[in-house]
Scaffold this motif. Sequence first.
Motif, PDB file in Angstrom:
ATOM      1  N   LEU A 230     -25.408  10.332  10.243  1.00  0.00           N
ATOM      2  CA  LEU A 230     -26.551   9.429  10.134  1.00  0.00           C
ATOM      3  C   LEU A 230     -26.532   8.689   8.798  1.00  0.00           C
ATOM      4  N   ASP A 231     -26.161   9.374   7.733  1.00  0.00           N
ATOM      5  CA  ASP A 231     -26.085   8.726   6.422  1.00  0.00           C
ATOM      6  C   ASP A 231     -25.134   7.533   6.444  1.00  0.00           C
ATOM      7  N   ALA A 232     -24.008   7.662   7.156  1.00  0.00           N
ATOM      8  CA  ALA A 232     -23.034   6.577   7.223  1.00  0.00           C
ATOM      9  C   ALA A 232     -23.498   5.438   8.119  1.00  0.00           C
ATOM     10  N   VAL A 233     -24.301   5.760   9.110  1.00  0.00           N
ATOM     11  CA  VAL A 233     -24.763   4.755  10.071  1.00  0.00           C
ATOM     12  C   VAL A 233     -25.868   3.880   9.494  1.00  0.00           C
ATOM     13  N   LEU A 234     -26.801   4.469   8.768  1.00  0.00           N
ATOM     14  CA  LEU A 234     -28.020   3.766   8.358  1.00  0.00           C
ATOM     15  C   LEU A 234     -27.758   2.427   7.665  1.00  0.00           C
ATOM     16  N   PRO A 235     -26.835   2.335   6.708  1.00  0.00           N
ATOM     17  CA  PRO A 235     -26.641   1.037   6.040  1.00  0.00           C
ATOM     18  C   PRO A 235     -26.091  -0.049   6.957  1.00  0.00           C
TER      19      PRO A 235
END
Length: 346
Positions: A230-235
């Motif tokens: 999720l951290d990689a997807v958000l931006p």
Amino acid sequence: MPQSQTINRRIVLASRPKGAPTPQDFRLEQLDVPTPAEGEVLLRTLYLSLDPYMRGRMSDAPSYAPPTAIGDVMVGGTVSRVVTSRHPKFAEGDLVLGGAGWQDYTLSDGRDLMSLGNAPHPSYALSVLGMPGFTAYHGLLNIGEPKPGETVVVAAASGAVGAVVGQIAKLKGARAIGIAGGADKCRYVLEELGFDACIDRNDPDFARQLADACPGGIDIYFENVGGAVLDAVLPLLNDGARVPVCGLIAHYNDQKLPPGPDRLPLLMGLVLRKRIRLQGFIILDHYADGFAQFYRDMSGWAAAGKVKLREDIVDGLENAPEAFMGMLQGRNFGKLVVRVADPTGS
């Protein structure tokens, strides 16, 4: 009653896990096989579905469904055969879909059963034609609402839900980008399921590779995992992106909040600024108004080979705990099913 039908093995919840489940949290018991009363059927479990939601039922934390009580049979969807019937709608030998849980035999009054007729692949009722397939279908089409040319990213892309999400996205004209754990799973997602790309979440360069695969950003992210994915997807989420939240398997064993600063304000700011739809859903809420249409569509797609699914079949009820614990660590490859008894009856 033949000797093979005199003992009912069942696996019950022995204790509530503290973190990841251990073998000591389960107990195998043996009881007499029950006798059906008038209006009941005796069912022999053939296939048992193992799914991540079961971890939540082992906890007594607030949830959308009551927890499994200590000493109760572990819950689970099952395909069973009617052994004895005292019910007018079911005959001996009928194949049915139900919720017998982790045990060899159970009684039912029929209200929780769906007849499977002469299904050529009975276990598919626990996967592509059952709850996982319906979860993918509803979450993507009714919350994600994919449009031709959009980019759909799905976590756990080789799993029971994620595999179907990506294939439906392709049927709707979208780009399908998968995220999976390991080279073999990514190869399967690309070569067998037909995704446009698949990124290994274990690669140290995962975040950059995901960004490279989504040069125009992400329009739909089907959330199954949470954590670093999720951290990689958000931006990368575009304005107006849709995020169906199906699961957060990276956090099911958490006992406290993860370390680090509170990032909720950043997340909510992103949701506001980019007008993102972030919507959780529980598929049990949608059977009455959506399952029939799903079943018609998915049956046609599966029969035509437009939607495929790999099954990871484990033999023996006694092996269900180990298989379940492995699934929570990502060791399964495809829809995890326990073959409790020989479906041919031999």
